[in-house]
Design a protein around this motif. Structure first.
Motif, PDB file in Angstrom:
ATOM      1  N   PHE A 128       0.848  -1.204   0.000  1.00 20.57           N
ATOM      2  CA  PHE A 128       0.000   0.000   0.000  1.00 20.57           C
ATOM      3  C   PHE A 128       0.872   1.238   0.000  1.00 20.57           C
ATOM      4  N   GLN A 129       0.491   2.229  -0.799  1.00 21.00           N
ATOM      5  CA  GLN A 129       1.110   3.553  -0.753  1.00 21.00           C
ATOM      6  C   GLN A 129      -0.024   4.562  -0.847  1.00 21.00           C
ATOM      7  N   GLY A 130      -0.118   5.435   0.119  1.00 22.72           N
ATOM      8  CA  GLY A 130      -1.179   6.433   0.054  1.00 22.72           C
ATOM      9  C   GLY A 130      -1.301   7.190   1.346  1.00 22.72           C
ATOM     10  N   THR A 131      -2.337   8.005   1.435  1.00 21.64           N
ATOM     11  CA  THR A 131      -2.537   8.819   2.638  1.00 21.64           C
ATOM     12  C   THR A 131      -3.104   7.948   3.763  1.00 21.64           C
ATOM     13  N   PRO A 132      -3.020   8.418   5.002  1.00 21.20           N
ATOM     14  CA  PRO A 132      -3.630   7.650   6.099  1.00 21.20           C
ATOM     15  C   PRO A 132      -5.129   7.435   5.888  1.00 21.20           C
ATOM     16  N   GLU A 133      -5.788   8.431   5.269  1.00 20.34           N
ATOM     17  CA  GLU A 133      -7.232   8.303   5.016  1.00 20.34           C
ATOM     18  C   GLU A 133      -7.494   7.188   4.001  1.00 20.34           C
ATOM     19  N   GLU A 134      -6.622   7.118   2.998  1.00 20.28           N
ATOM     20  CA  GLU A 134      -6.777   6.052   1.989  1.00 20.28           C
ATOM     21  C   GLU A 134      -6.514   4.677   2.606  1.00 20.28           C
ATOM     22  N   LEU A 135      -5.632   4.648   3.589  1.00 19.68           N
ATOM     23  CA  LEU A 135      -5.349   3.372   4.256  1.00 19.68           C
ATOM     24  C   LEU A 135      -6.584   2.840   4.983  1.00 19.68           C
ATOM     25  N   GLU A 136      -7.409   3.785   5.481  1.00 20.39           N
ATOM     26  CA  GLU A 136      -8.651   3.381   6.156  1.00 20.39           C
ATOM     27  C   GLU A 136      -9.557   2.585   5.216  1.00 20.39           C
ATOM     28  N   GLN A 137      -9.515   2.965   3.928  1.00 24.55           N
ATOM     29  CA  GLN A 137     -10.397   2.313   2.940  1.00 24.55           C
ATOM     30  C   GLN A 137      -9.752   1.067   2.325  1.00 24.55           C
ATOM     31  N   PHE A 138      -8.491   0.843   2.643  1.00 29.46           N
ATOM     32  CA  PHE A 138      -7.720  -0.208   1.964  1.00 29.46           C
ATOM     33  C   PHE A 138      -8.168  -1.596   2.435  1.00 29.46           C
ATOM     34  N   GLU A 139      -8.534  -2.421   1.514  1.00 27.82           N
ATOM     35  CA  GLU A 139      -8.977  -3.774   1.867  1.00 27.82           C
ATOM     36  C   GLU A 139      -7.903  -4.766   1.452  1.00 27.82           C
TER      37      GLU A 139
END
Lengths: 412, 282
Positions: free
Chosen positions: A222-233
């Protein structure tokens, strides 16, 4: 997006028959705080040692501003590494040198600054990291936490453009842990360097990170913002985030953002649509001034106290709370209306005026150079919601309702 | 071919393979050892050349002075002690041997030549190896395993220039001086035992010392001291610097093994080099 400052392309690293990094691809951008998260032994330190040049990949390429490191000549490589600094996981302090000498070492050896200028810069960093009492002590004579701060001071003393932090908060108590993260974020904002962190401190690192890189099973998944990590499945989220992220945030004893949402859905989504509940959103404003005048630890003490009081007052009536951002808290009161919430809020503010100010002042007094008095405010917004509406919408509504409920003054 | 014959054949193949590996084992072991030795020789030569090149970097003088103090000045007392008793034993043994031929007047010659040509440089090198060489290996080894050397590299401080070059220069300065101290005190030790305790003629003793020693003896002794300095500094620094790459141990154990190897190897190489240098100078 711009050209990445650092880019890994299919980087593989093996130690003997053991593959630690397997075709890793990642990008790190200039001027951001990028945090690499992953389980212990997953290869995070190995990964950042490739950036500083302590390790070389078996396969793949590492690009610095688009140019492969292995194609650079000595001068280019020197220039590339000139602005980099590295804070080791185990500090790597010279145990035969005093704290002052450790911090001064890179300036003495790599610059032509005169003694007075070196002294000025070293003392500035020593004061900022609250090591004034320990300058003549040796690393073996100070605590692990202080050693960590010496390593931090040494990493920052050359005013680097890129700083790599390998577990900068390990071995620290919750207040100091958050103070170090806060300090890294503050320095990063003030000096504009690129910070690359390796950390286990989930969710604390989310508050200061622009980007998160997740290392899982030898790969960046995963690479992205902390908010995007929340959505990461991804299985990473179940295996790693859940094991690293405690049920409660260490500093404030409140729920982590994710656990808060889990509790929200478990408790309120089963209720009837007519049921109402109250959301309170707290913001401590002016904490930057508290940091400037009284230090990071005093500010973290204030945040810790606010979290504890929110939990004590609202938890007693069935409420549950989370820390949303650096200075922001949210509480859901499933069994209260706006009037009751307002009454509890008044008691909480009164308690904070006593206990919170006392804690902040006590922590500020420990600093070698304390900085007089400072004002900050507590803003609170209350909003009523129903289970049918999502928590994010209610929190947004509470944010719009926020108003100043207290203006406090701290003296050191 | 039946299944039984097949399994018999494969068992014979395994036995044959074992026999071949048993026969080739000594050669394989020697070959691996030789390759390892060549590899270490190459690495240590490059290590020495790079360290020597970095002697001329700026800001080296304070570090060299510090190391001269540590390797040289701090070793003076032990060198005085060892050289004095070495001289005394030499005087004692030589007197009793010479007196049988009525040649006790040659005591000064025997003591002076033994000390200045051989015992002085060799024993000085061995004593410094034991006192300072082992400490150098342990210190650099600990700095290596606790990532302090990596920290230097990340700060763009050349670890060879910072840690190794000053120690090599300091050894080259200290060894001849300490050898001179050893020679001088040893001759005095021979005087105490041979003249003061056993009654040899004092005038003859010093006359023989002065008469028998050529300037070449002294310079040859210093040449040996410089050669031993390079050997001891190189071996001790090399063992510490690469302590983390040892295959026989990790961490503190590796530092302990590196220190032992450094002392043993330095002493053996000093004695071998002594023979080679003597045969070249004689």
């Amino acid at each position: 997006m711009d050209t990445p400052l650092i880019e890994f392309k299919d980087v593989t690293k093996r130690f003997g028959s053991r593959t630690v990094l397997d075709r890793v691809n990642l990008q790190i951008y200039e001027g951001q705080v990028t945090t690499i998260i992953g389980l212990s032994g997953s290869g995070k330190s190995v990964l950042i040692k490739h950036i500083i040049g302590l390790l070389k990949p078996n396969e793949g390429r590492i690009l610095f501003r688009g140019k492969p490191l292995n194609e650079m000549d000595k001068d280019e490589m020197d220039e590339c590494r000139a602005g980099m600094s590295y804070m080791f996981q185990d500090n790597a302090l010279f145990d035969s040198m005093s704290v002052y000498e450790n911090v001064a070492l890179p300036l003495r050896e790599t610059t032509n600054l005169d003694k007075a200028e070196i002294d000025r810069r070293v003392m500035a960093r020593i004061e900022q990291t609250e090591l004034g009492d320990a300058i003549h002590k040796y690393p073996s004579e100070i605590s692990g936490g202080m050693q960590k701060r010496v390593a931090l001071a040494r990493a920052l003393v050359t005013d680097p453009r890129i700083v790599l932090f390998d577990e900068p908060t390990s071995g620290q108590d919750p207040v100091r842990k958050n103070a170090i993260l806060g300090r890294i974020a503050e320095y990063q904002r003030r000096f504009g360097f690129t910070a690359i962190l390796v950390s286990h401190e989930i969710p604390d690192v989310y508050f200061i990170s622009n980007r998160i890189l997740a290392l899982y099973q030898q790969k960046i998944v995963f690479q992205g913002t902390p908010e995007e990590l929340e959505q990461f499945e991804h299985p990473f989220k179940d295996e790693v985030i859940q094991s690293l992220e405690g049920l409660q945030q260490e500093l404030t004893s409140l729920y982590s953002k994710r656990q808060f949402k889990v509790r929200y859905y478990a408790q309120l989504k089963r209720e009837t649509p007519e049921k109402t509940y109250v959301v309170a959103l707290f913001t401590l404003e002016g904490m930057g001034d508290v940091i400037a005048a009284l230090g990071h630890e005093a500010a973290q003490e204030g945040i810790r106290c606010m979290g504890t009081l929110i939990d004590r007052h609202f938890g007693a009536v069935g409420g549950f709370s989370a820390r949303l951002g650096m200075n922001e808290f949210v509480t859901v009161l499933p069994y209260a209306d706006l009037a009751e919430a307002g009454d509890i809020l008044k008691d909480l503010i009164e308690d904070f005026k006593g206990q919170g100010i006392q804690d902040i002042s006590a922590r500020a007094l420990r600093r070698a150079a304390s900085g007089g008095c400072v004002e900050f405010t507590i803003r609170v917004g209350l909003a009523q919601g129903q289970p049918i509406s999502g928590i994010d919408a209610i929190v947004e509504s509470a944010k719009k309702q926020q108003k100043e409920v207290a203006r406090l003054r701290c003296d050191s | 071919m039946t299944l039984n014959e097949n399994s018999q054949n494969s068992a014979e193949q395994v036995r044959g393979g074992r026999l071949v590996s048993l026969l080739t084992w000594p050669f394989a072991t020697m070959g691996r050892g030789f390759i390892g030795w060549v590899s270490h020789m190459g690495a240590s030569t490059i290590f020495l050349c790079l360290a020597c090149l970095k002697v001329f970097r700026p800001k080296q003088l304070p570090k060299i002075i510090e190391q001269v103090y540590y390797i040289g000045a701090s070793s003076v007392l032990i060198i005085i002690l060892v050289s004095f008793f070495t001289g005394m034993v030499l005087g004692l043994q030589s007197y009793h041997a010479l007196v049988q031929f009525g040649a006790q007047g040659s005591l000064g010659t025997l003591v002076a030549l033994s000390l200045v040509r051989e015992l002085g440089p060799v024993l000085t090198a061995i004593m410094i190896t034991a006192r300072a060489g082992s400490a150098i290996t342990a210190q650099i080894g600990i700095e290596r395993i606790s990532e302090q050397i990596d920290a230097l590299d990340t700060m763009r401080i050349d670890s060879l220039g910072y840690l190794i070059s000053p120690r090599i220069v300091a050894s080259i300065i200290s060894f001849p001086i300490l050898t001179a101290v050893f020679d001088l005190i040893g001759i005095l030790g021979g005087y105490v035992s041979g003249v003061l305790l056993l009654g040899a003629n004092p005038g003859a003793y010093f006359y023989r010392v002065q008469d028998s020693l050529d300037f070449k003896d002294v310079t040859d002794g210093f040449i040996k001291a410089v050669v031993f300095a390079v050997i001891v500094a190189l071996v001790c620094c090399y063992q510490g610097y690469f302590a983390h790459m040892r295959e026989d141990g990790r961490g503190a154990k590796a530092v302990g093994l590196a220190t032992t190897s450094a002392v043993v190897l330095s002493c053996v190489l000093v004695l071998i080099a002594d023979y080679i240098v003597t045969s070249l100078l004689i």
